[in-house]
Design a protein around this motif. Structure first.
Motif, PDB file in Angstrom:
ATOM      1  N   PRO A   1      25.331 -10.017 -66.136  1.00 21.79           N
ATOM      2  CA  PRO A   1      24.926 -10.710 -67.361  1.00 21.79           C
ATOM      3  C   PRO A   1      25.706 -11.985 -67.631  1.00 21.79           C
ATOM      4  O   PRO A   1      25.210 -12.880 -68.311  1.00 21.79           O
ATOM      5  CB  PRO A   1      25.185  -9.666 -68.452  1.00 21.79           C
ATOM      6  N   ALA A   2      26.925 -12.067 -67.118  1.00 23.76           N
ATOM      7  CA  ALA A   2      27.760 -13.240 -67.399  1.00 23.76           C
ATOM      8  C   ALA A   2      28.561 -13.598 -66.157  1.00 23.76           C
ATOM      9  O   ALA A   2      28.963 -12.724 -65.383  1.00 23.76           O
ATOM     10  CB  ALA A   2      28.701 -12.957 -68.565  1.00 23.76           C
ATOM     11  N   TRP A   3      28.789 -14.912 -65.997  1.00 28.99           N
ATOM     12  CA  TRP A   3      29.492 -15.388 -64.816  1.00 28.99           C
ATOM     13  C   TRP A   3      30.578 -16.395 -65.197  1.00 28.99           C
ATOM     14  O   TRP A   3      30.398 -17.201 -66.108  1.00 28.99           O
ATOM     15  CB  TRP A   3      28.523 -16.068 -63.856  1.00 28.99           C
ATOM     16  N   ASN A   4      31.675 -16.327 -64.480  1.00 27.12           N
ATOM     17  CA  ASN A   4      32.655 -17.405 -64.432  1.00 27.12           C
ATOM     18  C   ASN A   4      32.528 -18.061 -63.068  1.00 27.12           C
ATOM     19  O   ASN A   4      32.337 -17.364 -62.062  1.00 27.12           O
ATOM     20  CB  ASN A   4      34.080 -16.869 -64.618  1.00 27.12           C
TER      21      ASN A   4
ATOM     22  N   ARG B   1      23.588 -23.890 -61.495  1.00 25.83           N
ATOM     23  CA  ARG B   1      23.128 -23.447 -62.823  1.00 25.83           C
ATOM     24  C   ARG B   1      21.758 -22.784 -62.726  1.00 25.83           C
ATOM     25  O   ARG B   1      21.457 -21.836 -63.460  1.00 25.83           O
ATOM     26  CB  ARG B   1      23.066 -24.641 -63.783  1.00 25.83           C
ATOM     27  N   GLU B   2      20.918 -23.300 -61.823  1.00 25.58           N
ATOM     28  CA  GLU B   2      19.577 -22.741 -61.657  1.00 25.58           C
ATOM     29  C   GLU B   2      19.611 -21.333 -61.075  1.00 25.58           C
ATOM     30  O   GLU B   2      18.658 -20.559 -61.240  1.00 25.58           O
ATOM     31  CB  GLU B   2      18.751 -23.654 -60.753  1.00 25.58           C
ATOM     32  N   ARG B   3      20.697 -20.988 -60.394  1.00 23.43           N
ATOM     33  CA  ARG B   3      20.802 -19.674 -59.771  1.00 23.43           C
ATOM     34  C   ARG B   3      21.417 -18.634 -60.706  1.00 23.43           C
ATOM     35  O   ARG B   3      21.302 -17.429 -60.458  1.00 23.43           O
ATOM     36  CB  ARG B   3      21.654 -19.749 -58.485  1.00 23.43           C
ATOM     37  N   LEU B   4      22.062 -19.100 -61.772  1.00 24.51           N
ATOM     38  CA  LEU B   4      22.728 -18.200 -62.712  1.00 24.51           C
ATOM     39  C   LEU B   4      21.761 -17.745 -63.803  1.00 24.51           C
ATOM     40  O   LEU B   4      20.848 -18.493 -64.177  1.00 24.51           O
ATOM     41  CB  LEU B   4      23.926 -18.900 -63.352  1.00 24.51           C
ATOM     42  N   PRO B   5      21.961 -16.558 -64.357  1.00 22.42           N
ATOM     43  CA  PRO B   5      21.061 -16.076 -65.415  1.00 22.42           C
ATOM     44  C   PRO B   5      21.244 -16.816 -66.730  1.00 22.42           C
ATOM     45  O   PRO B   5      20.359 -16.802 -67.591  1.00 22.42           O
ATOM     46  CB  PRO B   5      21.440 -14.600 -65.558  1.00 22.42           C
ATOM     47  N   ALA B   6      22.403 -17.452 -66.896  1.00 24.16           N
ATOM     48  CA  ALA B   6      22.706 -18.218 -68.115  1.00 24.16           C
ATOM     49  C   ALA B   6      23.826 -19.186 -67.778  1.00 24.16           C
ATOM     50  O   ALA B   6      24.404 -19.130 -66.685  1.00 24.16           O
ATOM     51  CB  ALA B   6      23.135 -17.274 -69.245  1.00 24.16           C
ATOM     52  N   ALA B   7      24.137 -20.066 -68.704  1.00 20.53           N
ATOM     53  CA  ALA B   7      25.248 -20.988 -68.464  1.00 20.53           C
ATOM     54  C   ALA B   7      26.529 -20.204 -68.223  1.00 20.53           C
ATOM     55  O   ALA B   7      26.736 -19.126 -68.805  1.00 20.53           O
ATOM     56  CB  ALA B   7      25.425 -21.902 -69.674  1.00 20.53           C
ATOM     57  N   PRO B   8      27.402 -20.687 -67.350  1.00 22.35           N
ATOM     58  CA  PRO B   8      28.646 -19.958 -67.094  1.00 22.35           C
ATOM     59  C   PRO B   8      29.453 -19.767 -68.374  1.00 22.35           C
ATOM     60  O   PRO B   8      29.495 -20.654 -69.230  1.00 22.35           O
ATOM     61  CB  PRO B   8      29.401 -20.861 -66.116  1.00 22.35           C
ATOM     62  N   ARG B   9      30.056 -18.628 -68.501  1.00 20.63           N
ATOM     63  CA  ARG B   9      30.959 -18.410 -69.622  1.00 20.63           C
ATOM     64  C   ARG B   9      32.151 -19.359 -69.517  1.00 20.63           C
ATOM     65  O   ARG B   9      32.680 -19.828 -70.527  1.00 20.63           O
ATOM     66  CB  ARG B   9      31.439 -16.966 -69.617  1.00 20.63           C
ATOM     67  N   TRP B  10      32.549 -19.648 -68.280  1.00 20.00           N
ATOM     68  CA  TRP B  10      33.706 -20.520 -67.996  1.00 20.00           C
ATOM     69  C   TRP B  10      33.493 -21.109 -66.620  1.00 20.00           C
ATOM     70  O   TRP B  10      32.941 -20.460 -65.732  1.00 20.00           O
ATOM     71  CB  TRP B  10      34.986 -19.692 -68.044  1.00 20.00           C
ATOM     72  N   ALA B  11      33.898 -22.347 -66.418  1.00 17.90           N
ATOM     73  CA  ALA B  11      33.786 -22.968 -65.095  1.00 17.90           C
ATOM     74  C   ALA B  11      34.914 -23.973 -64.909  1.00 17.90           C
ATOM     75  O   ALA B  11      35.305 -24.667 -65.849  1.00 17.90           O
ATOM     76  CB  ALA B  11      32.434 -23.659 -64.938  1.00 17.90           C
ATOM     77  N   ASP B  12      35.441 -24.042 -63.699  1.00 20.33           N
ATOM     78  CA  ASP B  12      36.501 -24.992 -63.367  1.00 20.33           C
ATOM     79  C   ASP B  12      36.305 -25.437 -61.925  1.00 20.33           C
ATOM     80  O   ASP B  12      36.384 -24.625 -61.005  1.00 20.33           O
ATOM     81  CB  ASP B  12      37.881 -24.363 -63.541  1.00 20.33           C
ATOM     82  N   ALA B  13      36.035 -26.720 -61.749  1.00 18.32           N
ATOM     83  CA  ALA B  13      35.776 -27.260 -60.416  1.00 18.32           C
ATOM     84  C   ALA B  13      37.025 -27.797 -59.739  1.00 18.32           C
ATOM     85  O   ALA B  13      36.974 -28.202 -58.574  1.00 18.32           O
ATOM     86  CB  ALA B  13      34.739 -28.386 -60.519  1.00 18.32           C
ATOM     87  N   ALA B  14      38.147 -27.800 -60.436  1.00 17.22           N
ATOM     88  CA  ALA B  14      39.355 -28.438 -59.908  1.00 17.22           C
ATOM     89  C   ALA B  14      40.290 -27.465 -59.202  1.00 17.22           C
ATOM     90  O   ALA B  14      41.349 -27.876 -58.720  1.00 17.22           O
ATOM     91  CB  ALA B  14      40.106 -29.144 -61.040  1.00 17.22           C
ATOM     92  N   CYS B  15      39.946 -26.199 -59.154  1.00 17.45           N
ATOM     93  CA  CYS B  15      40.843 -25.194 -58.570  1.00 17.45           C
ATOM     94  C   CYS B  15      40.627 -25.063 -57.060  1.00 17.45           C
ATOM     95  O   CYS B  15      39.512 -25.218 -56.562  1.00 17.45           O
ATOM     96  CB  CYS B  15      40.613 -23.834 -59.225  1.00 17.45           C
TER      97      CYS B  15
END
Length: 237
Positions: free
Chosen positions: A153-156, A170-184
């Protein structure tokens, strides 16, 4: 327990020493300088702890997936150190190490590393009651727009793949990510945390059995493939 960890699968070169309950780490974003930095970092964490290499009980290594050169370097260094000391190696998924940096909540974790060539390395994980992460399925490499995810139901979302392919993901997820960080990036400290219980349980392997995981066997697109890709991009839908 004294456990040395190495992670060089991405732009980040990192080394960590788990010494009892203490972690001493070095990390630097240094594309193309990993070979120069790796062994001095190993010496630095050992010196800070006041340990000789002979005091090590094992070596943990980020086994990939990631950059071919970086993954090979980490595996070779871990094998060399472990072979010289007659100790075990604990290979750890670089995607799992990346996922461990996500928030400690009940959301599923999507760890994605930009694999170049229009693709991502991807792994899905769930955090357990022990704070560690376990895989929800097999790791994969492919186009972000074709990524298949288990139901949750929820993704980070974490990793450089989000920086490059966020719209497709985003198109593959069921909803917007609860949290996302592209710099790690995957870090040796997290490799050490994941490897420690495996080493305690006797699940290390002899150095020659510590193998890299690439997920694909092709380093770059050929010139013809690059030209075909550009032509396709220019063609009307």
């Amino acid at each position: 327990m004294n456990l040395l960890a190495i992670e060089t699968a991405t732009e980040s070169c990192s080394v960590a020493l788990l010494c009892g309950e203490r972690i001493i780490a070095r990390s630097e974003l240094a594309p193309r300088r990993h070979a120069e930095l790796l062994l001095p970092m190993c010496d630095a964490v050992l010196a800070e702890a006041g340990l000789a290499r002979s005091a090590l009980d094992g070596v943990a290594v980020g086994r990939g997936p990631g950059a071919f050169t970086g993954v090979r370097l980490a595996i070779a260094a871990a094998q060399g150190i472990a072979l010289a000391l007659d100790i075990a190696v604990v290979p750890v998924s670089s995607l799992a190490a990346l996922a461990l940096q996500a928030p400690p909540d009940d959301a599923a974790i999507l760890a994605v590393i930009d694999a170049r060539m229009g693709e991502i390395y991807a792994g899905t994980f769930r955090r357990g009651s022990d704070g560690l992460v376990t895989a929800l399925g097999a790791e994969s490499v492919g186009r972000a727009a074709e990524l298949e995810l288990p139901r949750a139901p929820a993704w980070n979302v974490i990793g450089s793949g989000w920086a490059t392919y966020a719209p497709a993901l985003r198109e593959r997820l069921p909803a917007a990510p609860r949290w996302a960080d592209a710099a790690c990036h995957p870090q040796a400290a997290d490799v050490a945390v994941l490897a420690a219980p495996l080493l305690r349980a006797g699940q290390g392997v002899p150095p020659e059995q510590a193998l890299p995981v690439y997920l694909r066997d092709k380093v770059a697109l050929t010139l013809a493939e690059q030209q075909a890709g550009r032509a396709a991009a220019k063609s009307p839908a």
